[in-house]
Design a protein around this motif. Structure first.
Motif, short mmCIF file in Angstrom:
data_model
loop_
_atom_site.label_atom_id
_atom_site.label_comp_id
_atom_site.label_asym_id
_atom_site.label_seq_id
_atom_site.Cartn_x
_atom_site.Cartn_y
_atom_site.Cartn_z
N GLU A 6 -36.39 48.26 -11.38
CA GLU A 6 -35.04 48.06 -11.90
C GLU A 6 -34.32 49.39 -12.10
OE1 GLU A 6 -31.79 46.09 -12.49
OE2 GLU A 6 -33.69 45.10 -11.98
N LEU A 7 -35.06 50.41 -12.56
CA LEU A 7 -34.45 51.73 -12.72
C LEU A 7 -33.97 52.28 -11.38
CD1 LEU A 7 -36.87 53.38 -15.33
CD2 LEU A 7 -34.46 52.81 -15.68
N MET A 8 -34.77 52.06 -10.34
CA MET A 8 -34.37 52.51 -9.00
C MET A 8 -33.10 51.80 -8.55
SD MET A 8 -38.05 52.84 -7.02
CE MET A 8 -37.23 53.15 -5.45
N LYS A 9 -33.01 50.50 -8.81
CA LYS A 9 -31.82 49.74 -8.42
C LYS A 9 -30.59 50.25 -9.16
CE LYS A 9 -31.89 45.32 -7.92
NZ LYS A 9 -32.07 43.87 -8.18
N ILE A 10 -30.74 50.51 -10.46
CA ILE A 10 -29.61 51.00 -11.25
C ILE A 10 -29.12 52.34 -10.71
CG2 ILE A 10 -28.94 51.88 -13.53
CD1 ILE A 10 -30.81 49.76 -14.76
N LYS A 11 -30.07 53.23 -10.41
CA LYS A 11 -29.70 54.56 -9.92
C LYS A 11 -29.03 54.50 -8.55
CE LYS A 11 -33.28 56.83 -12.65
NZ LYS A 11 -34.62 57.47 -12.67
N LYS A 12 -29.31 53.42 -7.79
CA LYS A 12 -28.65 53.22 -6.49
C LYS A 12 -27.29 52.55 -6.64
CE LYS A 12 -32.94 52.71 -3.81
NZ LYS A 12 -33.77 51.74 -3.04
N GLY A 13 -26.93 52.18 -7.87
CA GLY A 13 -25.66 51.52 -8.11
C GLY A 13 -25.72 50.02 -8.05
N ILE A 15 -26.13 47.35 -10.01
CA ILE A 15 -26.15 47.07 -11.45
C ILE A 15 -25.74 45.63 -11.72
CG2 ILE A 15 -25.14 47.70 -13.68
CD1 ILE A 15 -24.81 50.52 -12.61
N ALA A 16 -26.53 44.96 -12.54
CA ALA A 16 -26.25 43.56 -12.90
C ALA A 16 -25.14 43.50 -13.95
CB ALA A 16 -27.51 42.90 -13.43
N PRO A 17 -24.42 42.38 -14.05
CA PRO A 17 -23.37 42.27 -15.06
C PRO A 17 -23.90 42.07 -16.48
CG PRO A 17 -23.52 40.26 -13.79
CD PRO A 17 -24.44 41.24 -13.12
N VAL A 18 -25.12 41.49 -16.59
CA VAL A 18 -25.70 41.24 -17.91
C VAL A 18 -27.19 41.57 -17.88
CG1 VAL A 18 -26.08 39.57 -19.76
CG2 VAL A 18 -24.05 39.35 -18.30
N TYR A 19 -27.64 42.29 -18.92
CA TYR A 19 -29.06 42.62 -19.07
C TYR A 19 -29.55 42.11 -20.42
CZ TYR A 19 -28.77 45.92 -15.14
OH TYR A 19 -28.60 46.49 -13.91
N ALA A 35 -30.11 55.54 -17.56
CA ALA A 35 -29.84 55.25 -16.15
C ALA A 35 -28.49 54.55 -15.98
CB ALA A 35 -30.96 54.39 -15.57
N LEU A 36 -28.19 53.61 -16.87
CA LEU A 36 -26.91 52.90 -16.80
C LEU A 36 -25.75 53.86 -17.05
CD1 LEU A 36 -27.82 49.58 -18.65
CD2 LEU A 36 -27.15 49.80 -16.25
N GLU A 37 -25.87 54.68 -18.08
CA GLU A 37 -24.79 55.63 -18.40
C GLU A 37 -24.58 56.63 -17.26
OE1 GLU A 37 -24.40 57.52 -22.17
OE2 GLU A 37 -25.46 55.92 -23.23
N GLU A 112 -16.66 41.07 -13.84
CA GLU A 112 -17.15 42.00 -12.82
C GLU A 112 -16.93 43.45 -13.22
OE1 GLU A 112 -15.36 41.03 -9.12
OE2 GLU A 112 -16.35 39.06 -8.96
N SER A 113 -16.11 43.66 -14.25
CA SER A 113 -15.80 45.04 -14.67
C SER A 113 -16.54 45.42 -15.95
CB SER A 113 -14.29 45.19 -14.88
OG SER A 113 -13.83 44.30 -15.87
N THR A 114 -17.55 44.62 -16.33
CA THR A 114 -18.31 44.88 -17.56
C THR A 114 -19.81 44.79 -17.30
OG1 THR A 114 -16.56 44.07 -19.02
CG2 THR A 114 -18.78 44.10 -19.92
N VAL A 115 -20.55 45.71 -17.90
CA VAL A 115 -22.01 45.61 -17.93
C VAL A 115 -22.39 45.39 -19.38
CG1 VAL A 115 -24.20 46.76 -17.48
CG2 VAL A 115 -22.26 47.13 -15.93
N LEU A 116 -22.90 44.22 -19.67
CA LEU A 116 -23.22 43.82 -21.04
C LEU A 116 -24.74 43.82 -21.22
CD1 LEU A 116 -22.43 42.66 -23.81
CD2 LEU A 116 -22.24 40.40 -22.74
N VAL A 117 -25.21 44.58 -22.22
CA VAL A 117 -26.65 44.76 -22.41
C VAL A 117 -27.05 44.31 -23.81
CG1 VAL A 117 -28.59 46.36 -22.27
CG2 VAL A 117 -26.52 46.78 -20.90
#
Length: 340
Positions: A6-13, A15-19, A35-37, A112-117
């Protein structure tokens, strides 16, 4: 989904809308957050598009409303909903109402413009409707303590990336002194990195110098020496602890706790339990369980019970007898060592 993937996916961009992050390994929480920031705000965090909420004092409605608003000066906004206890069996703070229906509706079509964790350091209540919905619609990451070999690999990768060579003896000393806890080990590894500097080599002597032993480790050493019948060394360790300002009553309380764990491990081993199951049943650190297993396999359960009972009697004497507590503890050590 593993945390590394998951960290690799985030660093590649990607990114899921909700975690939903849950568990107790703080270092892994930090890794996901960083990674998200770093991916969402490559030029540095934009406070206009970043929100942090303590769910003990913030309603879920406020978080959902924020998630629905468009970000300022950024492609996406990042929202952390910390301590989301409404996802667990624990009671939430009084005065804070969480309308989960609003979140359930949001999950059907997240912005689509928010990442909610959502972050929670407790076990999830899988019976709750909102938890079931999050498991279905969100990216769920369990950030629980890693196995010993996984912690070892994390440390080796860290030192390799920093250009530092560390031999197996130094690495094992670091792992033992941090109880194979990834969070503790990485905190200490950074100290080692700064200390080593351009020299690029970390030795066991430097680990011993930089990473302090915990009181639990001292008590485990004291307990081990007593169980080996080594009264002379046990009395020296006790003297060192006294010189460090430790309370004898508190030390005996920790000794009682240690012997209680040994008894529990002995009983569970006799019932066929393995290390992981014993750790879950006792709530003890898996590494402590591993050490206890090695210690009690050849010990008689009746002797363990006798030592436990005598340590409880010692606690009573220390609190009520006019005799010096140090003398009482020394006599106790010599008596138990004489039985081993």
């Amino acid at each position: 989904m593993t945390i590394q993937n998951e960290l690799m996916k985030i660093k590649k961009g990607e990114i899921a809308p909700v975690y939903l992050l849950f568990g107790t390994e703080e270092y892994l929480f930090d890794q996901v957050k960083q990674a998200l920031e770093a991916t969402l705000f490559p030029e540095g965090r934009d406070d206009m598009s970043f929100s942090f909420y303590d769910m003990n004092t913030t309603s879920l409605s406020e978080v959902v409303n924020d998630a629905l608003e468009l970000p300022f000066f950024a492609e996406k906004k990042l929202i952390f909903a910390e301590d989301s206890l409404f996802l667990t069996a624990k009671k939430v703070a009084k005065g804070v109402e969480h309308n989960v229906e609003e979140l359930l509706e949001y999950l059907k079509s997240p912005s689509e413009s928010t990442v909610l964790v959502f972050c929670v350091r407790e076990n999830l209540d899988g019976k709750r409707k909102v938890v079931k919905a999050l498991k279905k619609e969100a990216t769920v990451l369990e950030l629980s303590p890693l196995k010993e070999e996984e912690v070892r690999r994390y440390l080796l990768d860290f030192f390799k990336n920093e250009g530092i060579s560390i031999d197996k003896h130094a690495l094992e000393e670091l792992l033992v002194r941090t109880h194979f806890s990834l969070t503790m080990a990485m905190n200490e590894a950074r100290k080692v990195q700064v200390f080593v500097g351009d020299k690029g080599v970390a030795t066991k002597e430097e680990i011993t110098q930089l990473v302090a032993k915990t009181l639990d480790q001292d008590i485990f050493e004291l307990t081990g020496l007593i169980f080996e019948g080594n009264a002379d060394r046990a009395l020296l360790v006790l003297e060192d602890l006294i010189l460090q300002g430790e309370s004898l009553i508190a030390l005996n309380a920790l000794f009682i706790s240690q012997v209680r764990l040994f008894l529990q491990v002995k009983i569970l081993l006799s019932e066929g339990f393995q290390q992981g199951a014993i750790a879950s049943a006792t709530g003890a650190n898996p590494y402590r369980v591993k050490l206890a297993m090695g210690r009690v396999r050849r010990m008689d359960k009746r002797l363990l019970m006798e030592i436990f009972e005598k340590s409880v009697v010692l606690d009573h004497k220390m609190k009520s007898s006019p005799l010096d507590t140090k003398v009482l503890f020394q006599l106790f050590i010599m008596e138990i060592c004489g039985k081993m």
